[in-house]
Motif scaffolding. Structure first.
Motif, short mmCIF file in Angstrom:
data_model
loop_
_atom_site.label_atom_id
_atom_site.label_comp_id
_atom_site.label_asym_id
_atom_site.label_seq_id
_atom_site.Cartn_x
_atom_site.Cartn_y
_atom_site.Cartn_z
N MET A 1 77.09 -49.57 -27.06
CA MET A 1 76.61 -50.17 -28.31
C MET A 1 77.15 -49.42 -29.52
SD MET A 1 74.58 -52.38 -26.81
CE MET A 1 73.67 -53.03 -28.23
N LEU A 2 77.51 -50.16 -30.54
CA LEU A 2 77.87 -49.59 -31.84
C LEU A 2 76.81 -50.06 -32.83
CD1 LEU A 2 79.68 -48.16 -33.89
CD2 LEU A 2 81.08 -50.23 -34.00
N ASP A 3 75.72 -49.29 -32.94
CA ASP A 3 74.65 -49.57 -33.89
C ASP A 3 74.31 -51.05 -34.03
OD1 ASP A 3 73.64 -47.07 -34.92
OD2 ASP A 3 75.64 -46.73 -35.69
N GLY A 4 73.83 -51.61 -32.96
CA GLY A 4 73.33 -52.97 -33.02
C GLY A 4 74.25 -54.00 -32.42
N ALA A 5 75.49 -53.63 -32.18
CA ALA A 5 76.46 -54.58 -31.61
C ALA A 5 76.91 -54.07 -30.25
CB ALA A 5 77.66 -54.74 -32.53
N THR A 6 76.90 -54.96 -29.25
CA THR A 6 77.42 -54.61 -27.93
C THR A 6 78.94 -54.70 -27.98
OG1 THR A 6 75.45 -55.60 -26.93
CG2 THR A 6 77.28 -55.09 -25.47
N VAL A 7 79.61 -53.58 -27.76
CA VAL A 7 81.06 -53.55 -27.85
C VAL A 7 81.70 -53.83 -26.49
CG1 VAL A 7 83.06 -52.15 -28.48
CG2 VAL A 7 80.93 -51.94 -29.78
N LEU A 8 81.24 -53.13 -25.46
CA LEU A 8 81.77 -53.31 -24.11
C LEU A 8 80.61 -53.45 -23.14
CD1 LEU A 8 84.36 -50.35 -23.96
CD2 LEU A 8 84.82 -52.70 -24.68
N VAL A 9 80.80 -54.23 -22.10
CA VAL A 9 79.83 -54.30 -21.00
C VAL A 9 80.51 -53.74 -19.76
CG1 VAL A 9 78.45 -55.78 -19.51
CG2 VAL A 9 78.57 -56.26 -21.96
N LEU A 10 79.91 -52.72 -19.18
CA LEU A 10 80.44 -52.10 -17.98
C LEU A 10 79.63 -52.56 -16.78
CD1 LEU A 10 81.01 -48.46 -19.30
CD2 LEU A 10 82.62 -50.38 -19.26
N ARG A 11 80.32 -52.95 -15.72
CA ARG A 11 79.65 -53.51 -14.55
C ARG A 11 80.01 -52.76 -13.26
NH1 ARG A 11 81.63 -58.23 -17.60
NH2 ARG A 11 79.84 -59.32 -18.53
N ASP A 12 80.74 -51.68 -13.38
CA ASP A 12 81.16 -50.92 -12.21
C ASP A 12 80.95 -49.43 -12.47
OD1 ASP A 12 82.32 -50.34 -9.72
OD2 ASP A 12 84.30 -50.09 -10.63
N GLU A 13 80.53 -48.69 -11.44
CA GLU A 13 80.34 -47.25 -11.59
C GLU A 13 81.66 -46.52 -11.81
OE1 GLU A 13 79.18 -49.06 -9.16
OE2 GLU A 13 77.00 -48.84 -9.03
N ALA A 14 82.73 -47.02 -11.18
CA ALA A 14 84.07 -46.44 -11.33
C ALA A 14 84.09 -44.94 -11.07
CB ALA A 14 84.62 -46.75 -12.73
N GLY A 15 83.38 -44.51 -10.02
CA GLY A 15 83.39 -43.11 -9.64
C GLY A 15 82.25 -42.29 -10.20
N TYR A 16 81.48 -42.83 -11.14
CA TYR A 16 80.33 -42.13 -11.69
C TYR A 16 79.11 -42.36 -10.80
CZ TYR A 16 82.91 -41.23 -16.00
OH TYR A 16 83.83 -40.78 -16.92
N SER B 1 79.57 -62.57 -26.62
CA SER B 1 80.54 -63.11 -25.67
C SER B 1 81.83 -62.29 -25.66
CB SER B 1 80.85 -64.58 -26.00
OG SER B 1 81.60 -64.70 -27.20
N LEU B 2 82.19 -61.72 -26.81
CA LEU B 2 83.37 -60.86 -26.86
C LEU B 2 83.19 -59.63 -25.98
CD1 LEU B 2 84.26 -60.96 -30.66
CD2 LEU B 2 85.63 -61.91 -28.80
N ALA B 3 81.97 -59.13 -25.91
CA ALA B 3 81.69 -57.95 -25.10
C ALA B 3 81.61 -58.27 -23.61
CB ALA B 3 80.38 -57.30 -25.55
N ARG B 4 81.22 -59.49 -23.28
CA ARG B 4 80.93 -59.83 -21.88
C ARG B 4 82.07 -60.53 -21.15
NH1 ARG B 4 75.30 -59.63 -20.87
NH2 ARG B 4 74.10 -59.17 -22.75
N SER B 5 83.03 -61.10 -21.87
CA SER B 5 84.10 -61.85 -21.21
C SER B 5 85.36 -61.81 -22.07
CB SER B 5 83.67 -63.30 -20.97
OG SER B 5 83.40 -63.95 -22.20
N VAL B 6 86.49 -62.09 -21.44
CA VAL B 6 87.76 -62.17 -22.17
C VAL B 6 87.90 -63.61 -22.67
CG1 VAL B 6 90.26 -61.94 -22.03
CG2 VAL B 6 88.78 -60.36 -20.76
#
Length: 300
Positions: A131-146, A289-294
């Motif tokens: 999140m960037l202060d109120g806006a969802t910038v990226l949605v991560l759906r995989d642990e990717a090693g974390y 929608s920008l954060a959740r899909s291309v």
């Protein structure tokens, strides 16, 4: 070819990406080390960066010289001075240094945060939004090693906050056939900071939610473009330009106009957050929608 680059290099910013490409082009260790020296290049490498450089064929002597860049030397000097004053070792000692008029200003407060989220048809899996202060910038759906998706999101948010201290710079995707594509932030003097790597599952999850076919390379390019647009409108008071030609991208342009030319999330995060919440419902949906899909029409 090598000699021509070496002659021109002092006028250029040398980045981690340049080191990788020149190493693949069979530049010798001596040539690469000389380029690092003559350009006064600054590198900030963590353990993951070092491992990746080795896998991509960069030699240990070159990596050692990159670790001895001015930024690394200054950090070591700061840490040694802090330990001497506080009488203890480790990163905790920095907080014990008395502040003086000549001391460096404290770093800005974090502007990126994370949020746990559930999505329709997610099968009960936990996802995380950066999140960037109120806006969802990226949605991560995989642990990717974390250990978890949230842990990964926190690492990404921390990397973005560190990049925000440089402000000037841009995000780029870096791809290699043998490695997962990654998103880097290239700051002043070519300093490169890794933001995140894109896993195959990241791409699969976005592909299932997008009209366009999403591969790891496409997603890396898209995340870099999206971050560049948010960087422009939130930190630099500049109009976004990477995604505004797409249908949901008009929300970024509207957000920029609503913020005005003087707004910066670094100066007043409340204004950014309030402006996002005051956007029309359709515009807020487009940001999500920008954060959740291309979006349709995106070309890498």
């Amino acid at each position: 070819m090598a000699a021509a680059f070496a002659f021109a290099a002092p006028a250029q910013a040398l980045s981690v990406y340049d080191i990788i490409q020149l190493s693949k082009a069979d530049y010798s260790d001596d040539q690469l080390i000389r380029l690092v020296d003559t350009t006064n290049a600054v590198f900030e490498l963590d353990a993951g960066d070092i491992t990746r450089l080795k896998k991509l064929g960069v030699s240990e002597p070159v990596i050692r010289r990159m670790l001895q860049s001015p930024a690394s030397q200054e950090d070591e000097a700061d840490a040694a001075g802090a330990s001497a004053i506080a009488g203890q070792s480790g990163p905790e000692s920095r907080s014990s240094i008395p502040r003086t008029a000549s001391a460096a200003p404290s770093p800005p407060a974090a502007i990126f945060d994370v949020q746990s989220m559930t999505e329709q048809a997610a099968g009960g899996h936990q996802h995380a939004g950066v999140m960037l202060d109120g806006a969802t910038v990226l949605v991560l759906r995989d642990e990717a090693g974390y250990n978890s998706v949230l842990a990964r999101a926190r690492a990404v948010a921390k990397s973005l906050d560190q990049a925000a201290r440089d402000d000037e710079g841009q995000f780029r995707s870096v791809s290699d056939d043998a490695q997962a594509p990654e998103v880097y932030f290239y700051g002043p003097a070519g300093r490169a900071s890794r933001i995140l790597a894109v896993s195959a599952h990241d791409a699969y999850a976005y592909d299932a939610r997008s009209v366009v076919h999403v591969t790891p390379r496409v997603l890396a390019d898209y995340w870099a473009a999206l971050l560049n647009d948010y960087w422009a409108l939130a930190l630099r008071q500049q109009a976004p330009s990477h995604l505004t030609g797409l249908h949901p991208g008009d929300a970024l342009q509207l957000l920029y106009r609503k913020l005005g030319p003087e707004a910066s999330v670094m100066d007043d995060p409340r204004q950014f957050r309030q402006t996002v919440t005051q956007l029309p419902g359709t515009a807020r949906q487009h940001l999500e929608s920008l954060a959740r899909s291309v979006p349709e029409g995106f070309e890498n």
